[in-house]
Design an enzyme around this catalytic site. Structure first.
Site, mmCIF file in Angstrom:
data_model
loop_
_atom_site.group_PDB
_atom_site.id
_atom_site.type_symbol
_atom_site.label_atom_id
_atom_site.label_comp_id
_atom_site.label_asym_id
_atom_site.label_seq_id
_atom_site.Cartn_x
_atom_site.Cartn_y
_atom_site.Cartn_z
ATOM 1 N N HIS A 58 1.311 11.107 22.578
ATOM 2 C CA HIS A 58 0.755 11.939 21.367
ATOM 3 C C HIS A 58 0.970 13.452 21.543
ATOM 4 O O HIS A 58 1.739 13.815 22.306
ATOM 5 C CB HIS A 58 -0.960 11.788 21.997
ATOM 6 C CG HIS A 58 -1.438 10.593 21.573
ATOM 7 N ND1 HIS A 58 -2.866 10.427 21.413
ATOM 8 C CD2 HIS A 58 -0.991 9.337 21.615
ATOM 9 C CE1 HIS A 58 -3.129 9.198 21.402
ATOM 10 N NE2 HIS A 58 -2.185 8.414 21.302
ATOM 11 N N GLU A 60 -0.293 16.497 21.761
ATOM 12 C CA GLU A 60 -0.781 17.076 22.979
ATOM 13 C C GLU A 60 -0.101 16.894 24.244
ATOM 14 O O GLU A 60 0.169 17.845 25.027
ATOM 15 C CB GLU A 60 -2.336 16.975 23.040
ATOM 16 C CG GLU A 60 -3.140 17.208 21.975
ATOM 17 C CD GLU A 60 -3.369 16.217 20.757
ATOM 18 O OE1 GLU A 60 -4.215 16.242 20.048
ATOM 19 O OE2 GLU A 60 -2.573 15.501 20.945
ATOM 20 N N CYS A 88 -7.958 13.122 21.163
ATOM 21 C CA CYS A 88 -8.371 11.873 21.651
ATOM 22 C C CYS A 88 -8.701 12.149 23.227
ATOM 23 O O CYS A 88 -8.228 12.868 23.843
ATOM 24 C CB CYS A 88 -7.352 10.682 21.439
ATOM 25 S SG CYS A 88 -6.046 10.794 22.421
ATOM 26 N N CYS A 91 -5.682 12.560 25.285
ATOM 27 C CA CYS A 91 -5.493 13.943 25.530
ATOM 28 C C CYS A 91 -6.340 14.829 25.830
ATOM 29 O O CYS A 91 -5.928 15.964 26.403
ATOM 30 C CB CYS A 91 -5.119 14.337 23.858
ATOM 31 S SG CYS A 91 -3.554 13.476 23.335
#
Length: 161
Positions: A58, A60, A88, A91
């Site tokens: 992801h 992040e 999410c 993250c």
């Protein structure tokens, strides 16, 4: 590295990175960047789940990984994260573990949900005491022998992080 103290310009950089890799089919519309306390950009990254075949890639997470390499530390407590969407659960965990205390995000969880991303079921799983076998079956096994490893770590006064 670049110094920018304008939230809109920083978010535009995250968007630009996300748009670039999104159009290359590397991942979704997610971009992130890490700055130090002066606004110096440490890292910029995007979602590369599809390119890397890695569900943890992801934006992040990728930005945090890059920043820790640049700064040669696992502790980003003096840093700020900008991200194109509310993080999410995975993250959020990475942000908290890296000691980042300030996050600026663009889109809401509901915005991601409206375009087909499914973070909400993970939040519900956590809120329901991790008790949904349709999502994940968690079962404790061999705790006693695993505790010997944990006790050994503590006895050796290993670094906590």
């Amino acid at each position: 590295m670049i110094h920018i103290n304008n939230h809109k310009e920083l978010m535009k950089l995250a968007i630009s990175e996300a748009r670039k890799t999104m159009n290359l089919n590397y991942g979704g519309p997610f971009g992130a960047l890490v700055t130090d306390q002066t606004g110096k950009i440490i890292s910029i990254a995007s979602n590369t789940v599809l390119k890397d075949h890695d569900p943890t890639a992801h934006a992040e997470i990728n930005a945090i990984r890059k920043a820790t390499k640049v700064l040669n530390t696992h502790d980003l407590s003096n840093c700020t994260l900008y991200t194109t969407a509310y993080p999410c659960p995975m993250c959020l965990g990475a942000i908290i573990w890296s000691n980042i205390k300030k996050v600026y995000y663009g889109c809401l969880e509901s915005d991601a949900d409206e375009i087909g991303f499914r973070d909400d079921f993970i939040y519900k799983f956590i809120e329901n005491n991790r008790q949904d076998l349709n999502i994940l079956d968690l079962e404790e096994k061999e705790r006693e022998i695993c505790l010997t490893l944990f006790k050994e770590y503590k006895e050796k006064n290993k670094e906590l992080y």
